[in-house]
Design a protein around this motif. Structure first.
Motif: not given
Length: 467
Positions: A57, A82-83, A86, A133-134, A137-138, A165
């Motif tokens: 990432f 945001e990335v 992540c 993305y986030w 990832v959460r 992703i």
């Protein structure tokens, strides 16, 4: 077929095929097979993979950011940020994971006991477009650490992000089947929830979507975590730093073009400072630069789609019909794409349906409160209870807000934001369950009690009652 449309231009970015039933079955079967192996891997292997995904990432953050900006319109600066968030999420679980999964000693009157966290299986995630993305990832980072396996049903608007992703996870060296993107529409989700190979579901989305997923999960007796809508209050009291509060309120309302569950949506201001705050806040909203989301100095890009923009404009018109006054903005911008100006509504009746809804766009409602009791009543006078932000330098007021505002999260003298270390989630119709921190990790794990007999049994053991 999914069509990705750039909301800044109205042009088609790409098309993506919808998976066939056979293709979906292949991915579900691969995930089920992957769990049989991954569940027994040691924590060193799991955390090493998390670190490797973080590296992917980080290396590709600019390209990933550009994909998100083209697909859903957020500024490139915020997409790259945001990335980077992540990356911090993967690294948090890589670093702290072993500690979070340590067995806990359970004191017993007789013998010894421990509580252990064990993996459960394949988790289906249904995720939205606003943080493409986030949001994933959460769920994904704790899923991998737990020894579980993940399947993603992403929003139709952000299939490019979903594929990216999967590409990052694969490039990091993940075993086949550990994570897969399912390119399917919402109408094909229910059969997946019913599939015995899928053990749990997590959804971030609208209240309506949450109801449907919860119903399906309930029929299948499966664990579900729901992170739904919010209409977060932003409360300002006389002791607050007014300049800082007004500046933060602007950022909190127009970040991501107002398309965030925890955006500050309802400004509740003490009457003594109401006029001064409103002047500063409205001017900040006017000063926002709404332009090309790829440009460095743009503060707000378009909304995610023309449909989303028009929904917000319709809500504003309805509010005006019910007696609210549009102080400024909230106008359609005449250019291709999903553009509008930030707006401010005042004098909104508390019983106005719009006051009870989520305005998922860059329009704020500003309410006047006579004292802290009225501020809390207004804050709680909605069906949602996700987040909140309170601005006061009085410790007693801070404690009142924390205790009495009905929300899963409260930020004091700052904008509310999710962080890897803290629990994220809401109450009331904002959903249930938690993401992030140890709480998000443990949501989809089996908390197993292990009870061992004492080395020397008591003399009356033969007559002891059992349960």
């Amino acid at each position: 077929m999914f069509t990705s449309i750039n909301p800044a231009t109205g042009e088609t970015v790409a098309t993506y095929p919808e998976l066939t039933d056979a293709e979906v079955e292949k991915k579900v079967a691969a995930a089920h097979a992957a769990f049989a192996q991954w569940r027994t891997t040691d924590l060193a292997t799991r955390t090493a993979l998390l670190s490797a995904i973080a590296d992917q990432f980080e290396t590709n953050k600019q390209r990933l950011g550009e994909i998100a900006t083209r697909e859903m319109g957020k500024t490139l600066k915020s997409a790259v940020a945001e990335v980077e968030k992540c990356v911090s999420g993967f690294r948090y679980y890589a670093e702290h994971g072993p500690k979070l999964l340590e067995p806990v000693e359970v004191p017993l009157a007789k013998g010894t006991g421990t509580a252990r966290w064990l993996p459960t299986g394949v988790v289906l995630a249904i995720m939205p477009w606003n943080f493409p993305y986030w949001q994933v990832v959460r769920f994904l980072a704790p899923c991998i650490l737990a020894g579980n396996v993940g399947l993603l049903k992403h929003a139709s608007l952000t299939q490019g992000c979903a594929q990216a992703i999967e590409e990052m996870v694969t490039a990091a060296g993940a075993p086949q089947g550990l994570f897969a993107n399912l390119g399917i529409p919402s109408r094909r989700v229910a059969p997946l929830i019913e599939d015995d190979r899928i053990v749990a579901v997590t959804l971030t989305g609208s209240e309506g979507a949450g109801i449907k997923v919860a119903e399906a999960a309930g029929r299948a007796l499966k664990k579900v975590v729901l992170e739904l809508g919010g209409s977060d209050p932003f409360v300002v009291m006389p002791s607050a730093d007014l300049d800082a509060a007004a500046k933060a309120a602007v950022t909190g309302r127009i970040q991501n073009a107002g398309q965030s569950c925890i955006c500050a949506k309802r400004m509740i201001v003490h009457t003594d400072i109401y006029d001064a705050f409103l002047d500063k806040f409205a001017q900040g909203m006017r000063d926002a630069k709404v332009d090309d989301p790829m440009a460095e100095d743009t503060t707000m890009g378009p909304l995610s789609s023309v449909e989303q923009r028009d929904t917000v404009l319709d809500q504003v018109a309805t509010a005006q019909e019910k007696g609210a006054r549009l102080l400024m903005g909230a106008e359609k911008i005449d250019r291709p794409g999903a553009w509008m100006t930030p707006g401010v509504l005042v004098d909104v009746p508390l019983d106005d349906p719009v006051a009870q809804e989520e305005l998922f766009g860059p329009v704020a409602m500003v309410f006047r409160a006579a004292d802290i009791d009225e501020a809390i009543r207004i804050a709680n006078d909605v069906p949602f209870g996700l987040g909140s932000s309170v601005w006061t330098n009085e410790p007693a007021e801070q404690e009142r807000f924390v205790r009495d505002i009905e929300a899963g999260m409260t930020a004091i003298n700052q904008i509310l934001a999710s962080v890897p270390e803290a629990p994220f989630g809401g109450v009331k119709r904002s959903g249930h369950g938690r993401e992030l921190g140890p709480w998000g990790l443990h949501e989809f794990m089996n908390l197993k009690a292990v009870l061992s007999a004492p080395e020397t049994a008591p003399k009356d053991a033969g007559s002891a009652a059992t349960d």
